[in-house]
Design a protein around this motif. Sequence first.
Motif, PDB file in Angstrom:
ATOM      1  N   ALA A 135       0.813  -1.219   0.000  1.00  0.00           N
ATOM      2  CA  ALA A 135       0.000   0.000   0.000  1.00  0.00           C
ATOM      3  C   ALA A 135       0.846   1.267   0.000  1.00  0.00           C
ATOM      4  O   ALA A 135       1.934   1.300   0.562  1.00  0.00           O
ATOM      5  CB  ALA A 135      -0.908   0.001   1.231  1.00  0.00           C
ATOM      6  N   ASP A 136       0.299   2.300  -0.636  1.00  0.00           N
ATOM      7  CA  ASP A 136       0.862   3.647  -0.497  1.00  0.00           C
ATOM      8  C   ASP A 136       0.262   4.317   0.743  1.00  0.00           C
ATOM      9  O   ASP A 136       0.894   5.157   1.372  1.00  0.00           O
ATOM     10  CB  ASP A 136       0.564   4.492  -1.736  1.00  0.00           C
ATOM     11  CG  ASP A 136       1.298   3.961  -2.971  1.00  0.00           C
ATOM     12  OD1 ASP A 136       2.519   3.728  -2.869  1.00  0.00           O
ATOM     13  OD2 ASP A 136       0.649   3.776  -4.007  1.00  0.00           O
ATOM     14  N   TYR A 137      -0.968   3.944   1.053  1.00  0.00           N
ATOM     15  CA  TYR A 137      -1.682   4.413   2.247  1.00  0.00           C
ATOM     16  C   TYR A 137      -2.512   3.249   2.762  1.00  0.00           C
ATOM     17  O   TYR A 137      -3.010   2.450   1.974  1.00  0.00           O
ATOM     18  CB  TYR A 137      -2.639   5.573   1.923  1.00  0.00           C
ATOM     19  CG  TYR A 137      -1.935   6.827   1.489  1.00  0.00           C
ATOM     20  CD1 TYR A 137      -1.603   7.815   2.417  1.00  0.00           C
ATOM     21  CD2 TYR A 137      -1.579   7.021   0.165  1.00  0.00           C
ATOM     22  CE1 TYR A 137      -0.937   8.961   2.019  1.00  0.00           C
ATOM     23  CE2 TYR A 137      -0.912   8.165  -0.239  1.00  0.00           C
ATOM     24  CZ  TYR A 137      -0.597   9.132   0.691  1.00  0.00           C
ATOM     25  OH  TYR A 137       0.069  10.256   0.297  1.00  0.00           O
ATOM     26  N   ALA A 138      -2.680   3.173   4.072  1.00  0.00           N
ATOM     27  CA  ALA A 138      -3.508   2.108   4.649  1.00  0.00           C
ATOM     28  C   ALA A 138      -4.474   2.695   5.665  1.00  0.00           C
ATOM     29  O   ALA A 138      -4.128   3.612   6.419  1.00  0.00           O
ATOM     30  CB  ALA A 138      -2.628   1.053   5.311  1.00  0.00           C
ATOM     31  N   ILE A 139      -5.678   2.163   5.638  1.00  0.00           N
ATOM     32  CA  ILE A 139      -6.693   2.473   6.645  1.00  0.00           C
ATOM     33  C   ILE A 139      -7.087   1.129   7.238  1.00  0.00           C
ATOM     34  O   ILE A 139      -7.521   0.230   6.509  1.00  0.00           O
ATOM     35  CB  ILE A 139      -7.917   3.172   6.022  1.00  0.00           C
ATOM     36  CG1 ILE A 139      -7.505   4.495   5.359  1.00  0.00           C
ATOM     37  CG2 ILE A 139      -9.001   3.390   7.080  1.00  0.00           C
ATOM     38  CD1 ILE A 139      -8.592   5.124   4.496  1.00  0.00           C
ATOM     39  N   ILE A 140      -6.901   0.986   8.544  1.00  0.00           N
ATOM     40  CA  ILE A 140      -7.193  -0.278   9.209  1.00  0.00           C
ATOM     41  C   ILE A 140      -8.372  -0.062  10.152  1.00  0.00           C
ATOM     42  O   ILE A 140      -8.395   0.913  10.911  1.00  0.00           O
ATOM     43  CB  ILE A 140      -5.969  -0.788   9.993  1.00  0.00           C
ATOM     44  CG1 ILE A 140      -4.786  -0.999   9.044  1.00  0.00           C
ATOM     45  CG2 ILE A 140      -6.305  -2.081  10.749  1.00  0.00           C
ATOM     46  CD1 ILE A 140      -3.480  -1.331   9.728  1.00  0.00           C
ATOM     47  N   VAL A 141      -9.333  -0.983  10.098  1.00  0.00           N
ATOM     48  CA  VAL A 141     -10.507  -0.908  10.959  1.00  0.00           C
ATOM     49  C   VAL A 141     -10.515  -2.129  11.859  1.00  0.00           C
ATOM     50  O   VAL A 141     -10.445  -3.260  11.381  1.00  0.00           O
ATOM     51  CB  VAL A 141     -11.808  -0.837  10.128  1.00  0.00           C
ATOM     52  CG1 VAL A 141     -13.020  -0.726  11.038  1.00  0.00           C
ATOM     53  CG2 VAL A 141     -11.755   0.327   9.143  1.00  0.00           C
ATOM     54  N   ASP A 142     -10.612  -1.883  13.170  1.00  0.00           N
ATOM     55  CA  ASP A 142     -10.527  -2.973  14.129  1.00  0.00           C
ATOM     56  C   ASP A 142     -11.376  -2.635  15.350  1.00  0.00           C
ATOM     57  O   ASP A 142     -11.682  -1.476  15.619  1.00  0.00           O
ATOM     58  CB  ASP A 142      -9.067  -3.171  14.550  1.00  0.00           C
ATOM     59  CG  ASP A 142      -8.802  -4.498  15.247  1.00  0.00           C
ATOM     60  OD1 ASP A 142      -9.723  -5.334  15.345  1.00  0.00           O
ATOM     61  OD2 ASP A 142      -7.661  -4.700  15.689  1.00  0.00           O
ATOM     62  N   CYS A 143     -11.715  -3.644  16.081  1.00  0.00           N
ATOM     63  CA  CYS A 143     -12.381  -3.510  17.367  1.00  0.00           C
ATOM     64  C   CYS A 143     -11.286  -3.247  18.403  1.00  0.00           C
ATOM     65  O   CYS A 143     -10.246  -3.898  18.374  1.00  0.00           O
ATOM     66  CB  CYS A 143     -13.093  -4.824  17.644  1.00  0.00           C
ATOM     67  SG  CYS A 143     -13.862  -4.965  19.241  1.00  0.00           S
ATOM     68  N   VAL A 144     -11.484  -2.265  19.267  1.00  0.00           N
ATOM     69  CA  VAL A 144     -10.493  -1.974  20.302  1.00  0.00           C
ATOM     70  C   VAL A 144     -11.163  -1.856  21.664  1.00  0.00           C
ATOM     71  O   VAL A 144     -12.295  -1.408  21.769  1.00  0.00           O
ATOM     72  CB  VAL A 144      -9.688  -0.676  20.021  1.00  0.00           C
ATOM     73  CG1 VAL A 144      -8.857  -0.810  18.777  1.00  0.00           C
ATOM     74  CG2 VAL A 144     -10.586   0.532  19.960  1.00  0.00           C
ATOM     75  N   GLU A 145     -10.457  -2.301  22.662  1.00  0.00           N
ATOM     76  CA  GLU A 145     -10.933  -2.148  24.039  1.00  0.00           C
ATOM     77  C   GLU A 145     -10.233  -0.921  24.620  1.00  0.00           C
ATOM     78  O   GLU A 145      -9.041  -0.960  24.899  1.00  0.00           O
ATOM     79  CB  GLU A 145     -10.618  -3.394  24.863  1.00  0.00           C
ATOM     80  CG  GLU A 145     -11.086  -3.298  26.301  1.00  0.00           C
ATOM     81  CD  GLU A 145     -12.544  -2.876  26.420  1.00  0.00           C
ATOM     82  OE1 GLU A 145     -12.799  -1.769  26.972  1.00  0.00           O
ATOM     83  OE2 GLU A 145     -13.424  -3.629  25.967  1.00  0.00           O
ATOM     84  N   ALA A 146     -10.990   0.167  24.732  1.00  0.00           N
ATOM     85  CA  ALA A 146     -10.418   1.415  25.225  1.00  0.00           C
ATOM     86  C   ALA A 146     -11.145   1.911  26.469  1.00  0.00           C
ATOM     87  O   ALA A 146     -10.900   3.021  26.924  1.00  0.00           O
ATOM     88  CB  ALA A 146     -10.472   2.474  24.125  1.00  0.00           C
ATOM     89  N   GLY A 147     -12.062   1.084  26.997  1.00  0.00           N
ATOM     90  CA  GLY A 147     -12.799   1.483  28.190  1.00  0.00           C
ATOM     91  C   GLY A 147     -13.762   2.628  27.926  1.00  0.00           C
ATOM     92  O   GLY A 147     -14.123   3.363  28.848  1.00  0.00           O
ATOM     93  N   ALA A 148     -14.194   2.788  26.679  1.00  0.00           N
ATOM     94  CA  ALA A 148     -15.082   3.890  26.301  1.00  0.00           C
ATOM     95  C   ALA A 148     -16.520   3.391  26.156  1.00  0.00           C
ATOM     96  O   ALA A 148     -16.814   2.215  26.351  1.00  0.00           O
ATOM     97  CB  ALA A 148     -14.597   4.506  24.995  1.00  0.00           C
ATOM     98  N   VAL A 149     -17.391   4.303  25.773  1.00  0.00           N
ATOM     99  CA  VAL A 149     -18.793   3.977  25.523  1.00  0.00           C
ATOM    100  C   VAL A 149     -18.862   3.080  24.286  1.00  0.00           C
ATOM    101  O   VAL A 149     -18.191   3.358  23.285  1.00  0.00           O
ATOM    102  CB  VAL A 149     -19.593   5.282  25.273  1.00  0.00           C
ATOM    103  CG1 VAL A 149     -21.018   4.988  24.852  1.00  0.00           C
ATOM    104  CG2 VAL A 149     -19.559   6.161  26.503  1.00  0.00           C
ATOM    105  N   PRO A 150     -19.642   1.986  24.318  1.00  0.00           N
ATOM    106  CA  PRO A 150     -19.765   1.128  23.136  1.00  0.00           C
ATOM    107  C   PRO A 150     -20.161   1.939  21.901  1.00  0.00           C
ATOM    108  O   PRO A 150     -21.018   2.821  21.973  1.00  0.00           O
ATOM    109  CB  PRO A 150     -20.870   0.141  23.520  1.00  0.00           C
ATOM    110  CG  PRO A 150     -20.752   0.044  25.010  1.00  0.00           C
ATOM    111  CD  PRO A 150     -20.410   1.458  25.453  1.00  0.00           C
TER     112      PRO A 150
END
Length: 158
Positions: A60-75
Amino acid sequence: MDQENSKKVFVIGVGNLLLGDEGIGIHLIREMKKELLPRNVELVDGGTAGIDLLYWLEEADYAIIVDCVEAGAVPGAIFRVPGDELLIESTGQLISLHDINLSEVLLLATKMNKLPPTIIFGIQPEVIGYQTELSPTLQNTLPRLMQLIKKEILKIFA
């Protein structure tokens, strides 16, 4: 064709479709395949690829990654983090839910000089458990997430 129009942008959704909201990245890729996107945008179902993400990052020249993260925030909360900042924050609260931490893949790609400009969109889950559907909260978050990613793609090609 000028150089700007030949940029390869990979939108990589990662996650596990069998664990509810953990599959947000894959659900996003499936929805985005229904959209009209610039021809140099490749949608990648990264599944639970882990270290295999390196292959896509180096292409890639640019990448956008989408993932589930546990950040202790509002769902349903959406976090936009530049890849190089995730490297710095890897000891903080933002943690990938995969066997190999996303920040570890990014660090390895950086050390190999293979990390393109990368943006990570992390989404706080509501339900992680054995189910193939997103929680209602994340289903409602999906359109906003798609909008943010399309906006990011437009910025790259601007």
